[in-house]
Enzyme design. Sequence first.
Site, PDB file in Angstrom:
ATOM      1  N   HIS A 134      -7.491  33.116 -29.468  1.00 59.28           N
ATOM      2  CA  HIS A 134      -7.237  31.710 -29.793  1.00 59.28           C
ATOM      3  C   HIS A 134      -6.628  30.990 -28.592  1.00 59.28           C
ATOM      4  O   HIS A 134      -7.041  29.871 -28.244  1.00 59.28           O
ATOM      5  CB  HIS A 134      -6.302  31.634 -31.006  1.00 59.28           C
ATOM      6  CG  HIS A 134      -5.748  30.269 -31.270  1.00 59.28           C
ATOM      7  ND1 HIS A 134      -6.259  29.425 -32.232  1.00 59.28           N
ATOM      8  CD2 HIS A 134      -4.704  29.593 -30.694  1.00 59.28           C
ATOM      9  CE1 HIS A 134      -5.567  28.298 -32.235  1.00 59.28           C
ATOM     10  NE2 HIS A 134      -4.621  28.372 -31.311  1.00 59.28           N
ATOM     11  N   GLU A 135      -5.649  31.608 -27.954  1.00 60.57           N
ATOM     12  CA  GLU A 135      -5.009  30.968 -26.803  1.00 60.57           C
ATOM     13  C   GLU A 135      -5.982  30.822 -25.634  1.00 60.57           C
ATOM     14  O   GLU A 135      -5.980  29.809 -24.930  1.00 60.57           O
ATOM     15  CB  GLU A 135      -3.773  31.761 -26.376  1.00 60.57           C
ATOM     16  CG  GLU A 135      -2.678  31.843 -27.429  1.00 60.57           C
ATOM     17  CD  GLU A 135      -2.256  30.474 -27.940  1.00 60.57           C
ATOM     18  OE1 GLU A 135      -2.315  29.494 -27.159  1.00 60.57           O
ATOM     19  OE2 GLU A 135      -1.883  30.375 -29.121  1.00 60.57           O
ATOM     20  N   HIS A 138      -8.115  27.834 -26.047  1.00 58.82           N
ATOM     21  CA  HIS A 138      -7.473  26.616 -25.549  1.00 58.82           C
ATOM     22  C   HIS A 138      -7.687  26.471 -24.051  1.00 58.82           C
ATOM     23  O   HIS A 138      -7.925  25.366 -23.547  1.00 58.82           O
ATOM     24  CB  HIS A 138      -5.973  26.657 -25.843  1.00 58.82           C
ATOM     25  CG  HIS A 138      -5.601  26.248 -27.229  1.00 58.82           C
ATOM     26  ND1 HIS A 138      -6.025  25.066 -27.808  1.00 58.82           N
ATOM     27  CD2 HIS A 138      -4.818  26.859 -28.164  1.00 58.82           C
ATOM     28  CE1 HIS A 138      -5.530  24.974 -29.031  1.00 58.82           C
ATOM     29  NE2 HIS A 138      -4.799  26.047 -29.271  1.00 58.82           N
ATOM     30  N   GLU A 206      -6.634  22.621 -32.581  1.00 60.80           N
ATOM     31  CA  GLU A 206      -6.295  23.908 -33.196  1.00 60.80           C
ATOM     32  C   GLU A 206      -7.478  24.471 -33.983  1.00 60.80           C
ATOM     33  O   GLU A 206      -7.787  25.664 -33.905  1.00 60.80           O
ATOM     34  CB  GLU A 206      -5.073  23.761 -34.106  1.00 60.80           C
ATOM     35  CG  GLU A 206      -3.759  23.575 -33.374  1.00 60.80           C
ATOM     36  CD  GLU A 206      -3.465  24.711 -32.414  1.00 60.80           C
ATOM     37  OE1 GLU A 206      -3.568  25.889 -32.817  1.00 60.80           O
ATOM     38  OE2 GLU A 206      -3.157  24.414 -31.248  1.00 60.80           O
TER      39      GLU A 206
END
Length: 309
Positions: A134-135, A138, A206
Amino acid sequence: MNHLKTFILLAGLTALFVGAGYMIGGPTGMLVALVLAVGMNLFSYWNADKIVLRMYGAVEVDASHPEPRVRAYVADVEDLARRAGLPRPRITVIDSQQPNAFATGRDPDHAAVAASTGLLGLLDRDEIRGVMAHELAHVKNRDTLTMTVTATIAGAISALANFAFFFGGSRDDDERPGGLVGTIALAILAPIAAMLVQMAISRSREYEADRIGAQIAGDGLALARALEKIEAYARGGAVNVEAERNPATAHLFIINPLSGRGRDSLFSTHPATRNRVEALLRLGVSQATRGRSGTAVPTGATGKSGPWG
């Protein structure tokens, strides 16, 4: 479409900042506000990652670390970065009991990821992989730069509004665009509008990072489990002291680190965890029917940004 929405919201935020300058100082104030916006964003572009990592006491780690769990974390981030087609980021750990993680950096070549000691202790390896994917999503989407710019402008708008409230009355009404009423309205409404735009950008990014992160890891269900565990701990666990001192950084984390968390509302930095988990569960079922591919995510992967798929 999601990138276009983000661009429009950022443009609106910048226009709000410049408009606030005009309300306070007329054409001269507008020009000063524009110059300040450019200067602040340039400073943020070059220094935001260093500031955030130092703020949270992040320590860089590598494969020689004495703790097996940290070595596994390093190996998994390196593997996930390869799957995502990204350069190896700086890999750091922050000493915090609250399980959480964030990414920072102006572009993929200058990115850093951080995981808390609480997160490494709470989650299993697949769940940690889901969080770090997930990071890295980003990073891939350049969300770290977008949110840094957003936070900088939003903070500047609040500062301008405070200035207008306390010092706006020193000028004659005829010289002040909008007069006294306009200045008061600016002081009240501008920070609220800036916050709404900032939160809207953060929430949309997100959802997108959840989706692409699940693709990078090849396992959306692991990320869903991780979010549920982190949220459950956050409701009754340790307080993130640094995040409480610096709430402007709350949007960087995978789960809102602040004690005053709310629902999926206009004033929330993150979508409701329940909504994110439901979207990931649907995606996980789809992945399961195809088998766990573990394939690289094509550069520039895009998609819808909400829980509706």
